[in-house]
Design an enzyme around this catalytic site. Structure first.
Site, PDB file in Angstrom:
ATOM      1  N   MET A 145       0.808  -1.222   0.000  1.00  0.00           N
ATOM      2  CA  MET A 145       0.000   0.000   0.000  1.00  0.00           C
ATOM      3  C   MET A 145       0.848   1.282   0.000  1.00  0.00           C
ATOM      4  SD  MET A 145      -2.846  -1.441  -0.292  1.00  0.00           S
ATOM      5  CE  MET A 145      -4.102  -0.197  -0.045  1.00  0.00           C
ATOM      6  N   ARG A 146       1.981   1.230  -0.639  1.00  0.00           N
ATOM      7  CA  ARG A 146       2.822   2.427  -0.790  1.00  0.00           C
ATOM      8  C   ARG A 146       3.058   2.687  -2.263  1.00  0.00           C
ATOM      9  NH1 ARG A 146       3.343   5.222   4.027  1.00  0.00           N
ATOM     10  NH2 ARG A 146       3.379   3.722   5.709  1.00  0.00           N
ATOM     11  N   ASN A 167       1.625  -4.854 -10.377  1.00  0.00           N
ATOM     12  CA  ASN A 167       0.737  -4.530  -9.263  1.00  0.00           C
ATOM     13  C   ASN A 167      -0.657  -5.060  -9.550  1.00  0.00           C
ATOM     14  OD1 ASN A 167      -0.071  -3.188  -6.822  1.00  0.00           O
ATOM     15  ND2 ASN A 167      -0.981  -1.578  -8.083  1.00  0.00           N
ATOM     16  N   HIS A 169      -4.654  -4.099  -8.736  1.00  0.00           N
ATOM     17  CA  HIS A 169      -5.478  -2.986  -8.259  1.00  0.00           C
ATOM     18  C   HIS A 169      -6.939  -3.432  -8.166  1.00  0.00           C
ATOM     19  CE1 HIS A 169      -6.636   1.101  -7.492  1.00  0.00           C
ATOM     20  NE2 HIS A 169      -7.623   0.923  -8.351  1.00  0.00           N
TER      21      HIS A 169
END
Ligand code: GRF
Length: 250
Positions: A145-146, A167, A169
């Site tokens: 979560m960065r 990633n 999402h």
């Protein structure tokens, strides 16, 4: 499975159910890869236990602590002689990274942007120190979560034009970027939700899309139901996309 296994690294922040799906897919051969490490920005994240149980090396880079430290330092509230104790990484070029980044709107003011970029570079260098020895082919963000700045991205994507950070999402991008994809989808009143696997670029959730999966949101579905429907699809989609990378297809 035949063929050389690729080496992947994983970063998490929380429960790690996606990580678990990836671990299981590597074990049963649906992904032709070996997970070399799991790193977390949150000490004690549940996903770290999942990794350890699978015999995977783990490490923590405590972002909150680092950001606090940099903030105290820049505002002069640490150090008796007001001496700066924050050491920015060698090769950190603020102007270059400021020009490349697409995470924070330039209207937010240069002080805020510079603090963001400096504090993240300190944390990101620590990530790089942990990651570099493993010589991975792909870095997989599994609920990390960065946001990552160009400082970090350029040190992973070392071959021009070749993306190496993936990633997942929780929304159908380009709709609903940000931290609460399912929540935003649900509150908007969408009748379809979904998840997206994409590469990381210099923006927030803006990189090239690798795969997407959608589900129906029925009348009466709660946010919890929406999240469950979405996560179940994430656990299928992410391993499939990583396997495509392993096969050189994406
Ligand atoms: C997932 O919904 C993922 O899409 C988002 O964060 C959540 C992580 O869940 N980026 P988990 O830690 O894999 O269970």
């Amino acid at each position: 499975m035949v063929g050389k296994k690729i080496k992947i690294g994983t970063l998490i922040s929380g429960g790690g159910t996606n990580l678990q799906a990836i671990i299981d897919s590597c074990t049963d051969g649906r992904i032709n890869a070996q997970i070399m490490f799991t790193g977390s920005d949150v000490p004690g994240a549940k996903g770290l236990e999942r990794a350890q149980k699978a015999g995977i090396d783990t490490f923590v880079v405590d972002y909150s602590k680092i950001i606090r430290h940099v903030k105290d330092d820049l505002t002069g509230s640490v150090g008796k002689n007001n001496m700066s104790s924050v050491i920015l990484p060698k090769g950190f070029n603020l102007e270059e990274i400021r020009a490349k980044q697409n995470l924070i709107n330039k209207d937010k003011g240069s002080e805020r942007i510079d603090f963001f970029l400096k504090s993240r570079a300190v944390a990101e260098q620590k990530l790089l120190d942990h990651i570099s020895p493993y010589e991975i082919d792909l870095l997989v963000l599994a609920g990390f979560m960065r946001t990552l700045t160009p400082y970090f991205i350029d040190r992973i994507n070392t071959v021009p034009g070749k993306f190496r950070i993936m990633n997942i999402h929780p929304a159908l991008l380009p709709s609903f970027p940000g931290t609460d994809g399912y929540g935003d989808t649900f509150r908007y009143g969408c009748k379809v939700g979904g998840c997206t696997v994409h590469y990381i670029d210099y923006g927030e959730d803006t990189g090239p899309i690798i795969g997407q999966r959608a589900f129906q949101i029925e009348d009466g579905d709660t946010l919890e139901v929406v999240k469950q429907k979405g996560l179940a699809l994430e656990w299928q989609l992410y391993p499939e996309c990583i396997q495509k990378f392993a096969q050189g297809l994406v």
